[in-house]
Design an enzyme around this catalytic site. Structure first.
Site, PDB file in Angstrom:
ATOM      1  N   ASP A  13     -10.377  70.101 -28.037  1.00  0.00           N
ATOM      2  CA  ASP A  13     -10.046  69.938 -29.436  1.00  0.00           C
ATOM      3  C   ASP A  13     -10.742  71.048 -30.225  1.00  0.00           C
ATOM      4  O   ASP A  13     -11.676  71.690 -29.718  1.00  0.00           O
ATOM      5  CB  ASP A  13     -10.515  68.554 -29.913  1.00  0.00           C
ATOM      6  CG  ASP A  13     -10.069  68.244 -31.326  1.00  0.00           C
ATOM      7  OD1 ASP A  13      -8.946  68.618 -31.697  1.00  0.00           O
ATOM      8  OD2 ASP A  13     -10.860  67.631 -32.066  1.00  0.00           O
ATOM      9  N   ASP A  15     -11.432  71.087 -34.253  1.00  0.00           N
ATOM     10  CA  ASP A  15     -12.336  70.598 -35.296  1.00  0.00           C
ATOM     11  C   ASP A  15     -13.254  69.524 -34.728  1.00  0.00           C
ATOM     12  O   ASP A  15     -12.805  68.545 -34.129  1.00  0.00           O
ATOM     13  CB  ASP A  15     -11.531  70.048 -36.479  1.00  0.00           C
ATOM     14  CG  ASP A  15     -10.804  71.155 -37.225  1.00  0.00           C
ATOM     15  OD1 ASP A  15     -11.422  72.188 -37.488  1.00  0.00           O
ATOM     16  OD2 ASP A  15      -9.609  70.976 -37.529  1.00  0.00           O
ATOM     17  N   ASP A 209     -14.055  65.180 -29.737  1.00  0.00           N
ATOM     18  CA  ASP A 209     -15.131  64.552 -30.515  1.00  0.00           C
ATOM     19  C   ASP A 209     -14.744  63.175 -31.018  1.00  0.00           C
ATOM     20  O   ASP A 209     -15.527  62.546 -31.729  1.00  0.00           O
ATOM     21  CB  ASP A 209     -15.504  65.438 -31.712  1.00  0.00           C
ATOM     22  CG  ASP A 209     -14.421  65.465 -32.765  1.00  0.00           C
ATOM     23  OD1 ASP A 209     -13.247  65.748 -32.413  1.00  0.00           O
ATOM     24  OD2 ASP A 209     -14.715  65.187 -33.947  1.00  0.00           O
TER      25      ASP A 209
END
Length: 259
Positions: A13, A15, A209
């Site tokens: 990922d 961000d 995250d």
């Protein structure tokens, strides 16, 4: 637990993993640059459909990431590929930005508000009530409803903003039609990414995250899942979910020695 094969391909990922609040996560540029020099296949994934891969490549390059445009996979690209597979050279009424419209044009789609095959909803900085009303009427007239991702909110300097999931709920309430979400946590996003780089699920790791999107998506696609603690989910939140990541690390910097 079944022992996994060594990781040969990486999905990550963006961000919260590589970038946080507009700044590179410490060690993230070095991680990606080592991936690039190693020759291992990798893709950077994002549910955000606003930007084109070229836009994101330029943004990452300014932060020190050595990333080719071809190494970025967005929910807009996954949506365009899905629609092209389902109904080649179709038509769509689109609410979204250049990232989405460019991807659909590239897939051979014509953008139209006259009896389109699909209504496609993505992120935009300013949702138009007029455009939403048009989308509702087209869906009621028979257009199929597709969304790039289910994220309910997005970040801004002033606070959270309503995102695709929230606007989709409004349209669904008005039409009694639920959309099909292409982006994470739909494992289709992962499978399309794997196909793009010719990777296999048994030898691919997904770094994310968020437990509810990245880890869930990777898990359902059969990947090794690595949760980093530089973004949304915290270590204390892991036990709230009925599934777990394969492992948890502080940041991608901890994975440098595995490349």
């Amino acid at each position: 637990m079944t022992e996994r094969k060594p990781v040969e391909s990486w999905l990550t990922d963006m961000d919260g993993v590589l970038v946080h609040e507009g700044q590179p996560v410490p060690g993230a540029p070095e991680f990606i640059n080592r991936l690039r020099s190693s020759g291992k296949s990798f893709l950077i994934l994002t549910n955000n459909s606003i930007y084109t891969p070229r836009d994101l490549q330029a943004r990452l390059s300014r932060m020190g990431f050595d990333v080719p445009e071809s190494a970025i996979w967005t929910s807009a690209l996954a949506t365009a590929q899905f629609l092209s597979d389902q109904r080649p050279n179709g038509t769509a009424y689109v609410i979204g930005e250049a990232g989405l419209t460019t991807a659909l044009h590239g897939a051979g789609y014509v953008l139209s508000n006259i009896e389109p095959d699909y209504v496609v909803l993505g992120e935009t900085r300013t949702y138009s009530f007029t455009a939403i009303t048009t989308a509702i009427r087209l869906i009621l007239a028979g257009a199929r409803f597709i969304c790039t991702n289910p994220d309910a909110t997005g970040p801004s300097n002033e606070g959270v903003l309503p995102a695709v999931g929230s606007v989709a709920a409004l349209i669904s309430k008005a039409t009694n039609v639920d959309p099909y979400f292409v982006g994470k946590p739909n494992p289709m996003m992962m499978r399309s990414a794997l196909n793009t780089i010719g990777a296999h699920s048994e030898t691919t790791a997904m770094i994310g995250d968020r437990m509810d999107t990245d880890v869930l998506c990777g898990l359902e696609a059969g990947l090794e899942t690595i949760l980093v603690l530089t973004g949304i989910s915290t270590r204390h939140e892991i036990d709230r979910f009925p599934y777990r990541p394969s492992r948890v690390v502080d940041s991608v910097a901890n994975l440098m020695d595995e490349i």
